[in-house]
Write an enzyme that holds these catalytic residues in place. Structure first.
Site, PDB file in Angstrom:
ATOM      1  N   ASP A 127       1.208   5.401   0.235  1.00 34.10           N
ATOM      2  CA  ASP A 127       0.497   6.478   0.919  1.00 34.10           C
ATOM      3  C   ASP A 127       0.062   7.573  -0.052  1.00 34.10           C
ATOM      4  OD1 ASP A 127       0.714   5.359   3.459  1.00 34.10           O
ATOM      5  OD2 ASP A 127       2.638   6.331   3.864  1.00 34.10           O
ATOM      6  N   ARG A 142       0.844  -1.193   0.000  1.00 29.22           N
ATOM      7  CA  ARG A 142       0.000   0.000   0.000  1.00 29.22           C
ATOM      8  C   ARG A 142       0.880   1.243   0.000  1.00 29.22           C
ATOM      9  NH1 ARG A 142      -3.851  -1.847   5.081  1.00 29.22           N
ATOM     10  NH2 ARG A 142      -4.740  -3.721   4.117  1.00 29.22           N
ATOM     11  N   ARG A 198      10.475   7.487   4.055  1.00 34.45           N
ATOM     12  CA  ARG A 198      10.424   8.949   4.162  1.00 34.45           C
ATOM     13  C   ARG A 198      11.068   9.440   5.456  1.00 34.45           C
ATOM     14  NH1 ARG A 198       4.234   9.916   3.322  1.00 34.45           N
ATOM     15  NH2 ARG A 198       4.833  12.057   3.900  1.00 34.45           N
TER      16      ARG A 198
END
Length: 242
Positions: free
Chosen positions: A52, A50, A195
């Protein structure tokens, strides 16, 4: 029932991530809508991972089970005919019924792009950080991430039950004329981990952190010890390996 594997790319700028959400535009949502228009039946898809909100993909892998005897090329062309311009099916392959795009994946590869000089035309697909970065220091820090380690400090996940370990096969920064590109491969990725790694390593590149601090942050198992979360627009799911 047949099992079809597809590889797709998408520009995540105008999506609220991969997973279907009520009244939100998501990649899974538009893909399942395209399949419904093609097959005249609701069809659920399973993805390798998945992404974001705002995150892109070069090689997201998805599988689903359609009815009918359409060949692979027809399936690819029909899905693309019903997809918006920011999603595209690159490959289609019929696979064994047991194949599962998520659970059968051996590793995922992500890249993160940092723009060295601001560009209006590249800003949607890279992060303009605005500071000079010492790539050699950042790559020295990368060596401390390799192998199986607890990445609690590099995720926003709050559940104490979740496995916080990742096994990183490789990670490296490289420099081009316009960009600094980070590439990382691991068996799995925790939420926003790449990130947060970027947000921490730019501090290392600016000499706001020492290389040894990366080890200290890992051992602390405390999100507050790591850097900020870098913006999503520089992140791409590059490929999934099986």
């Amino acid at each position: 029932m047949r099992n079809i594997k597809i590889v797709l790319e998408y520009d995540g700028t105008n999506f609220y991530g991969w997973q279907v959400q009520p009244k939100k535009r998501t990649v899974q949502g538009v893909l399942e809508s395209a399949l419904e228009k093609f097959l005249c039946k609701k069809t659920k898809v399973t993805a390798a991972g998945r992404t974001d909100t705002g995150v892109h993909a070069h090689g997201q892998v998805v599988n689903f089970s359609p009815e009918g005897n359409y060949d692979e090329e027809t399936i690819k062309n029909a899905i693309n005919a019903h997809l918006p311009d920011d999603v595209f099916v690159k490959e289609t392959e019929e696979v064994q019924n047991a194949f599962h795009s998520r659970f059968d994946a051996l590793s995922r590869v992500y890249i993160y792009r940092i723009l060295k000089n601001y560009s209006v035309f590249k800003r949607a697909f890279s992060w303009y950080y605005g500071y000079d970065l010492d790539i050699s220091r950042m790559n020295e820090g990368c060596q401390l991430l390799l192998g199986q380690k607890d990445f609690t400090s590099f995720t926003v996940t709050k559940s104490k039950k979740e496995n916080m370990c990742m096994d990183i096969n490789r990670c490296q920064f490289r420099e081009t004329e316009d960009e600094i590109i980070f590439e990382i491969e691991a068996d799995r990725f925790l939420h926003k981990c790449v990130r947060i790694i970027i947000g921490t390593f730019v501090l290392l590149g600016r000499k706001k952190l020492e290389v040894v601090d990366i080890q200290k942050i890992l051992l602390a198992k405390d999100r507050r010890r790591a850097g900020s979360t870098a913006p999503p627009n520089g992140l791409f799911l590059k490929e999934v390996k099986y």
